[in-house]
Every structure is written in structure tokens, then in C-alpha cells.
Design a protein around this motif. Structure first.
Motif, PDB file in Angstrom:
ATOM      1  N   UNK A 141       0.839  -1.209   0.000  1.00 54.38           N
ATOM      2  CA  UNK A 141       0.000   0.000   0.000  1.00 54.38           C
ATOM      3  C   UNK A 141       0.874   1.260   0.000  1.00 54.38           C
ATOM      4  N   UNK A 142       1.943   1.238   0.795  1.00 55.83           N
ATOM      5  CA  UNK A 142       2.863   2.388   0.808  1.00 55.83           C
ATOM      6  C   UNK A 142       3.517   2.564  -0.550  1.00 55.83           C
ATOM      7  N   UNK A 143       3.972   1.457  -1.129  1.00 57.24           N
ATOM      8  CA  UNK A 143       4.617   1.533  -2.446  1.00 57.24           C
ATOM      9  C   UNK A 143       3.643   2.041  -3.514  1.00 57.24           C
ATOM     10  N   UNK A 144       2.405   1.594  -3.438  1.00 64.88           N
ATOM     11  CA  UNK A 144       1.402   2.066  -4.402  1.00 64.88           C
ATOM     12  C   UNK A 144       1.183   3.576  -4.267  1.00 64.88           C
ATOM     13  N   UNK A 145       1.143   4.067  -3.040  1.00 67.38           N
ATOM     14  CA  UNK A 145       0.974   5.507  -2.818  1.00 67.38           C
ATOM     15  C   UNK A 145       2.171   6.283  -3.368  1.00 67.38           C
ATOM     16  N   UNK A 146       3.374   5.786  -3.113  1.00 68.62           N
ATOM     17  CA  UNK A 146       4.573   6.459  -3.619  1.00 68.62           C
ATOM     18  C   UNK A 146       4.610   6.416  -5.151  1.00 68.62           C
ATOM     19  N   UNK A 147       4.153   5.316  -5.741  1.00 67.87           N
ATOM     20  CA  UNK A 147       4.095   5.221  -7.198  1.00 67.87           C
ATOM     21  C   UNK A 147       3.097   6.234  -7.758  1.00 67.87           C
ATOM     22  N   UNK A 148       1.976   6.414  -7.080  1.00 69.49           N
ATOM     23  CA  UNK A 148       0.985   7.404  -7.526  1.00 69.49           C
ATOM     24  C   UNK A 148       1.568   8.810  -7.475  1.00 69.49           C
ATOM     25  N   UNK A 149       2.330   9.098  -6.428  1.00 73.25           N
ATOM     26  CA  UNK A 149       3.006  10.397  -6.345  1.00 73.25           C
ATOM     27  C   UNK A 149       3.977  10.538  -7.516  1.00 73.25           C
ATOM     28  N   UNK A 150       4.779   9.508  -7.737  1.00 72.74           N
ATOM     29  CA  UNK A 150       5.746   9.553  -8.832  1.00 72.74           C
ATOM     30  C   UNK A 150       5.093   9.722 -10.190  1.00 72.74           C
ATOM     31  N   UNK A 151       3.989   9.030 -10.408  1.00 70.68           N
ATOM     32  CA  UNK A 151       3.266   9.165 -11.684  1.00 70.68           C
ATOM     33  C   UNK A 151       2.756  10.588 -11.882  1.00 70.68           C
ATOM     34  N   UNK A 152       2.239  11.187 -10.812  1.00 70.29           N
ATOM     35  CA  UNK A 152       1.725  12.555 -10.899  1.00 70.29           C
ATOM     36  C   UNK A 152       2.858  13.547 -11.153  1.00 70.29           C
ATOM     37  N   UNK A 153       3.976  13.337 -10.486  1.00 72.31           N
ATOM     38  CA  UNK A 153       5.138  14.211 -10.702  1.00 72.31           C
ATOM     39  C   UNK A 153       5.636  14.068 -12.139  1.00 72.31           C
ATOM     40  N   UNK A 177      -0.708  15.849  -3.362  1.00 75.83           N
ATOM     41  CA  UNK A 177      -1.146  16.316  -2.040  1.00 75.83           C
ATOM     42  C   UNK A 177      -1.962  15.256  -1.316  1.00 75.83           C
ATOM     43  N   UNK A 178      -2.857  14.597  -2.032  1.00 76.57           N
ATOM     44  CA  UNK A 178      -3.699  13.559  -1.434  1.00 76.57           C
ATOM     45  C   UNK A 178      -2.851  12.425  -0.859  1.00 76.57           C
ATOM     46  N   UNK A 179      -1.912  11.931  -1.646  1.00 75.54           N
ATOM     47  CA  UNK A 179      -1.079  10.813  -1.184  1.00 75.54           C
ATOM     48  C   UNK A 179      -0.086  11.258  -0.112  1.00 75.54           C
ATOM     49  N   UNK A 180       0.394  12.478  -0.190  1.00 72.47           N
ATOM     50  CA  UNK A 180       1.278  12.991   0.857  1.00 72.47           C
ATOM     51  C   UNK A 180       0.530  13.062   2.188  1.00 72.47           C
ATOM     52  N   UNK A 181      -0.742  13.459   2.146  1.00 71.72           N
ATOM     53  CA  UNK A 181      -1.554  13.529   3.370  1.00 71.72           C
ATOM     54  C   UNK A 181      -1.754  12.148   3.983  1.00 71.72           C
ATOM     55  N   UNK A 182      -1.811  11.120   3.149  1.00 73.84           N
ATOM     56  CA  UNK A 182      -2.014   9.754   3.634  1.00 73.84           C
ATOM     57  C   UNK A 182      -0.723   9.092   4.121  1.00 73.84           C
ATOM     58  N   UNK A 233       9.543   9.528  13.778  1.00 76.31           N
ATOM     59  CA  UNK A 233       8.265   9.577  13.065  1.00 76.31           C
ATOM     60  C   UNK A 233       7.694  10.994  12.991  1.00 76.31           C
ATOM     61  N   UNK A 234       7.900  11.800  14.016  1.00 77.41           N
ATOM     62  CA  UNK A 234       7.401  13.182  13.975  1.00 77.41           C
ATOM     63  C   UNK A 234       8.042  13.962  12.831  1.00 77.41           C
ATOM     64  N   UNK A 235       9.350  13.790  12.648  1.00 76.08           N
ATOM     65  CA  UNK A 235      10.046  14.481  11.560  1.00 76.08           C
ATOM     66  C   UNK A 235       9.581  13.939  10.207  1.00 76.08           C
ATOM     67  N   UNK A 236       9.458  12.619  10.113  1.00 76.48           N
ATOM     68  CA  UNK A 236       8.972  11.994   8.883  1.00 76.48           C
ATOM     69  C   UNK A 236       7.585  12.549   8.521  1.00 76.48           C
ATOM     70  N   UNK A 237       6.707  12.614   9.500  1.00 73.29           N
ATOM     71  CA  UNK A 237       5.351  13.134   9.269  1.00 73.29           C
ATOM     72  C   UNK A 237       5.390  14.601   8.851  1.00 73.29           C
ATOM     73  N   UNK A 238       6.273  15.372   9.467  1.00 74.51           N
ATOM     74  CA  UNK A 238       6.404  16.789   9.110  1.00 74.51           C
ATOM     75  C   UNK A 238       6.861  16.936   7.659  1.00 74.51           C
ATOM     76  N   UNK A 239       7.747  16.065   7.226  1.00 78.84           N
ATOM     77  CA  UNK A 239       8.204  16.114   5.836  1.00 78.84           C
ATOM     78  C   UNK A 239       7.051  15.766   4.876  1.00 78.84           C
ATOM     79  N   UNK A 240       6.225  14.811   5.249  1.00 81.36           N
ATOM     80  CA  UNK A 240       5.058  14.487   4.422  1.00 81.36           C
ATOM     81  C   UNK A 240       4.103  15.679   4.370  1.00 81.36           C
ATOM     82  N   UNK A 241       3.943  16.354   5.495  1.00 78.01           N
ATOM     83  CA  UNK A 241       3.072  17.538   5.526  1.00 78.01           C
ATOM     84  C   UNK A 241       3.640  18.658   4.666  1.00 78.01           C
TER      85      UNK A 241
END
Length: 148
Positions: A34-46, A72-77, A101-109
């Protein structure tokens, strides 16, 4: 200047796409997939935005805005997808994600904000170029610390 921005666009696309496509084969853990699919969706959009930015595909403001919204949608997830420290031999996620994890989440935000800002302010090819530089920086910041 356009050539420099085109080169930066290629760097952005490369940073966001990485090797996720190659890593999908053989993944057994559903959470990791699921994580890989989300990252792939981000990559496809980019990639959609990157081809417009390079001039390979004609600039279309609505398509570019939709792609930015997808990022933005996948970054939020992303924080939710990574909340549990799931692993798989094919995963490129480093343990540092859960150690900080807090820093990781901040980077996603930050990625979510950059993508939302781009989707809302995008009107011209110049807007896309400038926005992709900012968006690419968010990809790189996370990948540098949290991805093999």
C-alpha cells in the motif's frame, strides 16, 4: 534559464520516482505494498507535471493541477500508511522513519503543502516550473533520510 529549469525538472522527477516501480515485484506485506502504491501514484503525478515542464507534453493547467492534487492527497495519507513499522525484504523504508516519526510526518506535511500550494496557484508554465522545484525539494528531503 528555461534549460536550467528543464534540467531541475528532470532532477525533481528522478527524485520523486526513484526505483519504486522496480521494487514492487515480490512484495508480500500488504501494508508495504500500500505504501509503495501511494509512492508510485506520487511519482506518476510528478512525471505528468515533469513532462509538461520539460515541454515534452503541452502544458495543460487543469491536468497539472489535478496531478498536484494527487500528490497532495497521497502525501496527506503518508503518515498513516507508515504509522505501523511494517517491513518486507523489498521495502526501501529505513527504520529511521519510526525512530523519528514526527520528523517523517512533518516532511510528508511539507510535501502536501507544496503540492496544495501548486495546485491552487498554478496558472502558467512558469508557475509549474517554480512549484516543481519546491515540490522536488520535499521529495529529496524525505528520501535522503528515510529511504534506502
Amino acid at each position: 534559464m528555461k534549460q536550467i529549469k528543464s534540467c531541475l525538472s528532470a532532477v525533481v522527477v528522478t527524485a520523486c520516482l526513484g526505483t519504486v516501480v522496480l521494487a514492487h515485484g515480490g512484495v508480500k506485506n500488504a501494508a508495504v505494498m500500500a505504501r509503495m502504491d501511494a509512492m508510485k501514484s506520487i511519482g506518476d503525478a510528478v512525471k505528468i507535471m515533469g513532462t509538461m515542464n520539460k515541454g515534452t507534453v503541452a502544458f495543460d493547467v487543469e491536468t497539472a493541477r489535478t496531478a498536484a492534487k494527487t500528490v497532495a492527497l497521497h502525501a496527506a495519507q503518508t503518515p498513516l500508511l507508515f504509522q505501523a513499522p511494517e517491513t518486507d525484504p523489498k521495502s526501501e523504508a529505513l527504520p529511521a522513519i519510526w525512530d523519528r516519526f514526527d520528523d517523517f510526518s512533518a516532511k510528508a506535511q511539507s510535501m502536501e503543502k507544496a503540492a496544495n500550494d501548486l495546485s491552487q496557484s498554478l496558472s502558467t508554465p512558469e508557475d509549474l516550473s517554480n512549484g516543481m522545484i519546491q515540490l522536488g525539494a520535499t521529495c529529496k528531503a524525505c528520501h535522503k533520510e528515510y529511504r534506502k
